[in-house]
Design a protein around this motif. Structure first.
Motif, PDB file in Angstrom:
ATOM      1  N   PHE A   1       0.810  -1.217   0.000  1.00 47.59           N
ATOM      2  CA  PHE A   1       0.000   0.000   0.000  1.00 47.59           C
ATOM      3  C   PHE A   1       0.843   1.267   0.000  1.00 47.59           C
ATOM      4  CE2 PHE A   1      -2.965  -3.142   1.818  1.00 47.59           C
ATOM      5  CZ  PHE A   1      -4.042  -2.957   0.971  1.00 47.59           C
ATOM      6  N   GLY A   2       2.033   1.246   0.639  1.00 42.16           N
ATOM      7  CA  GLY A   2       2.869   2.431   0.679  1.00 42.16           C
ATOM      8  C   GLY A   2       2.217   3.568   1.450  1.00 42.16           C
ATOM      9  N   GLY A   3       2.673   4.782   1.175  1.00 42.37           N
ATOM     10  CA  GLY A   3       2.060   5.967   1.760  1.00 42.37           C
ATOM     11  C   GLY A   3       2.094   5.988   3.273  1.00 42.37           C
ATOM     12  N   PHE A   4       0.961   6.377   3.870  1.00 42.30           N
ATOM     13  CA  PHE A   4       0.868   6.526   5.325  1.00 42.30           C
ATOM     14  C   PHE A   4       1.059   5.190   6.041  1.00 42.30           C
ATOM     15  CE2 PHE A   4      -1.752   6.383   9.188  1.00 42.30           C
ATOM     16  CZ  PHE A   4      -1.127   7.371   9.929  1.00 42.30           C
ATOM     17  N   ILE A   5       0.479   4.135   5.468  1.00 43.18           N
ATOM     18  CA  ILE A   5       0.617   2.805   6.085  1.00 43.18           C
ATOM     19  C   ILE A   5       2.078   2.392   6.126  1.00 43.18           C
ATOM     20  CG2 ILE A   5       0.046   0.352   5.836  1.00 43.18           C
ATOM     21  CD1 ILE A   5      -2.611   1.167   4.669  1.00 43.18           C
ATOM     22  N   ASP A   6       2.776   2.610   5.020  1.00 39.68           N
ATOM     23  CA  ASP A   6       4.202   2.267   4.950  1.00 39.68           C
ATOM     24  C   ASP A   6       5.001   3.081   5.956  1.00 39.68           C
ATOM     25  OD1 ASP A   6       6.606   1.169   4.073  1.00 39.68           O
ATOM     26  OD2 ASP A   6       6.873   2.697   2.534  1.00 39.68           O
ATOM     27  N   ALA A   7       4.717   4.381   6.035  1.00 43.76           N
ATOM     28  CA  ALA A   7       5.453   5.251   6.950  1.00 43.76           C
ATOM     29  C   ALA A   7       5.232   4.845   8.405  1.00 43.76           C
ATOM     30  CB  ALA A   7       5.027   6.707   6.734  1.00 43.76           C
ATOM     31  N   THR A   8       3.980   4.491   8.738  1.00 44.38           N
ATOM     32  CA  THR A   8       3.668   4.097  10.113  1.00 44.38           C
ATOM     33  C   THR A   8       4.371   2.790  10.483  1.00 44.38           C
ATOM     34  OG1 THR A   8       1.495   5.156   9.938  1.00 44.38           O
ATOM     35  CG2 THR A   8       1.812   3.564  11.729  1.00 44.38           C
TER      36      THR A   8
ATOM     37  N   GLN B   1      10.787  -6.877  -0.884  1.00 43.41           N
ATOM     38  CA  GLN B   1      10.419  -7.817  -1.943  1.00 43.41           C
ATOM     39  C   GLN B   1       9.064  -7.464  -2.553  1.00 43.41           C
ATOM     40  OE1 GLN B   1      12.189 -10.562  -3.147  1.00 43.41           O
ATOM     41  NE2 GLN B   1      13.920  -9.824  -1.957  1.00 43.41           N
ATOM     42  N   VAL B   2       8.108  -7.108  -1.701  1.00 41.34           N
ATOM     43  CA  VAL B   2       6.766  -6.765  -2.203  1.00 41.34           C
ATOM     44  C   VAL B   2       6.800  -5.502  -3.044  1.00 41.34           C
ATOM     45  CG1 VAL B   2       4.447  -6.038  -1.484  1.00 41.34           C
ATOM     46  CG2 VAL B   2       5.572  -7.953  -0.332  1.00 41.34           C
ATOM     47  N   MET B   3       7.602  -4.535  -2.636  1.00 45.59           N
ATOM     48  CA  MET B   3       7.709  -3.288  -3.407  1.00 45.59           C
ATOM     49  C   MET B   3       8.247  -3.542  -4.805  1.00 45.59           C
ATOM     50  SD  MET B   3       9.076  -0.578  -0.534  1.00 45.59           S
ATOM     51  CE  MET B   3       9.098   0.794  -1.683  1.00 45.59           C
ATOM     52  N   GLY B   4       9.136  -4.543  -4.943  1.00 45.76           N
ATOM     53  CA  GLY B   4       9.661  -4.885  -6.265  1.00 45.76           C
ATOM     54  C   GLY B   4       8.687  -5.707  -7.089  1.00 45.76           C
ATOM     55  N   VAL B   5       8.014  -6.666  -6.437  1.00 43.99           N
ATOM     56  CA  VAL B   5       7.124  -7.573  -7.170  1.00 43.99           C
ATOM     57  C   VAL B   5       5.857  -6.861  -7.639  1.00 43.99           C
ATOM     58  CG1 VAL B   5       5.713  -9.663  -6.971  1.00 43.99           C
ATOM     59  CG2 VAL B   5       8.013  -9.603  -5.985  1.00 43.99           C
ATOM     60  N   LYS B   6       5.347  -5.918  -6.847  1.00 43.62           N
ATOM     61  CA  LYS B   6       4.058  -5.300  -7.191  1.00 43.62           C
ATOM     62  C   LYS B   6       4.122  -4.449  -8.454  1.00 43.62           C
ATOM     63  CE  LYS B   6       4.303  -0.944  -4.582  1.00 43.62           C
ATOM     64  NZ  LYS B   6       3.644  -0.115  -3.546  1.00 43.62           N
ATOM     65  N   LYS B   7       5.335  -4.137  -8.921  1.00 39.95           N
ATOM     66  CA  LYS B   7       5.489  -3.342 -10.138  1.00 39.95           C
ATOM     67  C   LYS B   7       5.520  -4.199 -11.401  1.00 39.95           C
ATOM     68  CE  LYS B   7       8.137   0.241  -7.697  1.00 39.95           C
ATOM     69  NZ  LYS B   7       9.440   0.948  -7.596  1.00 39.95           N
ATOM     70  N   LEU B   8       5.548  -5.520 -11.238  1.00 35.70           N
ATOM     71  CA  LEU B   8       5.599  -6.407 -12.395  1.00 35.70           C
ATOM     72  C   LEU B   8       4.274  -6.398 -13.144  1.00 35.70           C
ATOM     73  CD1 LEU B   8       7.501  -9.445 -10.821  1.00 35.70           C
ATOM     74  CD2 LEU B   8       8.451  -7.538 -12.144  1.00 35.70           C
ATOM     75  N   GLN B   9       4.345  -6.772 -14.424  1.00 36.14           N
ATOM     76  CA  GLN B   9       3.173  -6.647 -15.289  1.00 36.14           C
ATOM     77  C   GLN B   9       2.032  -7.563 -14.865  1.00 36.14           C
ATOM     78  OE1 GLN B   9       4.440  -7.207 -19.332  1.00 36.14           O
ATOM     79  NE2 GLN B   9       5.524  -5.239 -19.441  1.00 36.14           N
ATOM     80  N   TYR B  10       2.341  -8.753 -14.405  1.00 36.02           N
ATOM     81  CA  TYR B  10       1.253  -9.676 -14.069  1.00 36.02           C
ATOM     82  C   TYR B  10       0.471  -9.212 -12.843  1.00 36.02           C
ATOM     83  CZ  TYR B  10       3.712 -11.972 -10.178  1.00 36.02           C
ATOM     84  OH  TYR B  10       4.342 -12.252  -8.997  1.00 36.02           O
ATOM     85  N   ILE B  11       1.126  -8.428 -11.947  1.00 34.62           N
ATOM     86  CA  ILE B  11       0.410  -7.849 -10.819  1.00 34.62           C
ATOM     87  C   ILE B  11      -0.522  -6.733 -11.303  1.00 34.62           C
ATOM     88  CG2 ILE B  11       0.649  -6.648  -8.623  1.00 34.62           C
ATOM     89  CD1 ILE B  11       1.546  -9.540  -8.552  1.00 34.62           C
TER      90      ILE B  11
END
Length: 371
Positions: free
Chosen positions: A198-205, A255-265
């Protein structure tokens, strides 16, 4: 000519099999796990926590042999438990190491073991002759109720079988590893996946929480949690597990930050799949490999932390055997000419931790797609 390329799983398995130390450590850990599970079946002392004490034979060297009088239990005192192979025997017959037996009138005189028994036998312990199932002959009593006991690793300062204590103590080390790794995976996977996806505020917290936890020394945090929850078996397990999720969360997040940018996601999101399905079905399976390696390292770290806590006296409490507690009880014997009492459990900790570290290295090499 038809050629079928192997799957990534088969290739990783093949690379792991070619690693001698990885396979050797896996076999070693499997043997230790088997011995821990069936500790009360293998151990000469099958009482709960292998806690049969005989102060007259304390601190004896490895290979020590002594004759033991097994006193028959009085009728109706023995309680049979179907789980004795797993939990140990609550009602065990009294065993008395002796130097000499003697019958006098209607009593059996038992002279407890003394190293200098040839010069002084001491005062005898008396038992009624009727207690020995009607036997009145000394030779018959010795044949039925006397056995020669060999202490493979000697006895500790309380006269307990060191080998039996070592076997039962292995349960603590393996259990703390499993529980700590399980707790760290549950918390680390959840928070790391949420932060990375999700990134953003959730990631920062979540990152703020991770950084706060990371800044506190692990041992100090474990001690604080242990003191808050109280001393005990399960409290240590929970305390260690709650301090080991930080590294898991950081790795999963990256790992999730890298995988979520892939085309199949991106395609999965376009098809309208829910966030939970995308994370659980499409992202997390891609981060299994680094998690396996981290789990092996965390397993080794958990064993070391538990041993340290037991050495400090806030880990598993007596009479529960713990390798760290065994070192604590006998470290002074290093200077008293009997260093094996502390070195044996120390070597057990070292070998098990090294095995998990080496198997972690082997898994890292096997799961590395670049090799």
């Amino acid at each position: 000519m038809h050629h079928e390329s192997g799957s990534p799983t088969k290739m990783a398995l093949q690379k792991f099999k070619s690693n001698f130390w990885g396979v050797f450590c896996l076999i070693y850990i499997t043997i230790i796990g088997f011995m821990a599970l069936f500790a009360y079946v293998i151990a000469p002392d099958s009482s709960v926590n292998a806690n049969t004490m005989n102060l007259s034979i304390h601190s004896q060297p490895p290979g020590f042999q002594v004759e033991m009088l097994i006193l028959p239990q009085r009728s109706g005192n023995h309680h049979k438990n179907n789980w004795e192979w797993l939990l140990g025997k609550e009602d065990t017959p009294q065993q008395i190491p002796f130097s000499r037996l003697k019958i006098e009138e209607n009593e059996v005189l038992v002279y407890r073991y003394k190293k200098d028994a040839q010069t002084s036998l001491g005062l005898p312990q008396r038992f009624e002759l009727s207690r020995f199932n009607g036997l009145t002959n000394l030779e018959a009593i010795q044949e039925v109720f006397v056995k020669k006991h060999t202490f493979l690793l000697g006895t500790d300062k309380y006269g307990r079988d060191l080998f039996s204590r070592l076997l039962v103590g292995s349960r603590i080390s393996l259990s703390i590893g499993f529980v700590a790794v399980f707790i760290s995976l549950i918390i680390g996977l959840s928070l790391g996946a949420l932060a990375g996806y999700f990134g953003g505020f959730i990631d920062a917290t979540i990152m703020w929480l991770i950084n706060v936890m990371w800044s506190i020394p692990t041992l100090l945090l474990v001690i604080a949690i242990t003191l808050a929850l109280g001393k005990g078996f399960w409290q240590v397990f929970i305390a260690v597990g709650l301090t080991m999720w930080v590294e898991v969360a950081r790795v999963v997040r990256g790992q999730v930050m890298g995988v979520k940018k892939l085309q199949y996601i991106t395609a999965a999101k376009a098809l309208g799949y829910s966030h939970s399905r995308v994370i659980l079905k499409h992202i997390l399976p891609q981060v299994v490999a680094p998690l396996i390696v981290i789990s092996a390292a965390n397993f080794a770290a958990a064993i070391l932390i538990e041993s340290g806590l037991s050495f400090l006296g806030i880990g598993a409490q007596p009479p529960t055997p713990s390798w760290g507690g065994m070192i604590k009880d006998h470290y002074s014997y290093i200077l008293l000419g009997k260093p094996y009492l502390a070195l044996v459990p120390g070597l057990a900790i070292m070998s098990l931790v090294m095995a998990f570290m080496l198997i972690g290295n082997a898994l890292r090499d096997a799961l590395d797609v670049k090799t």
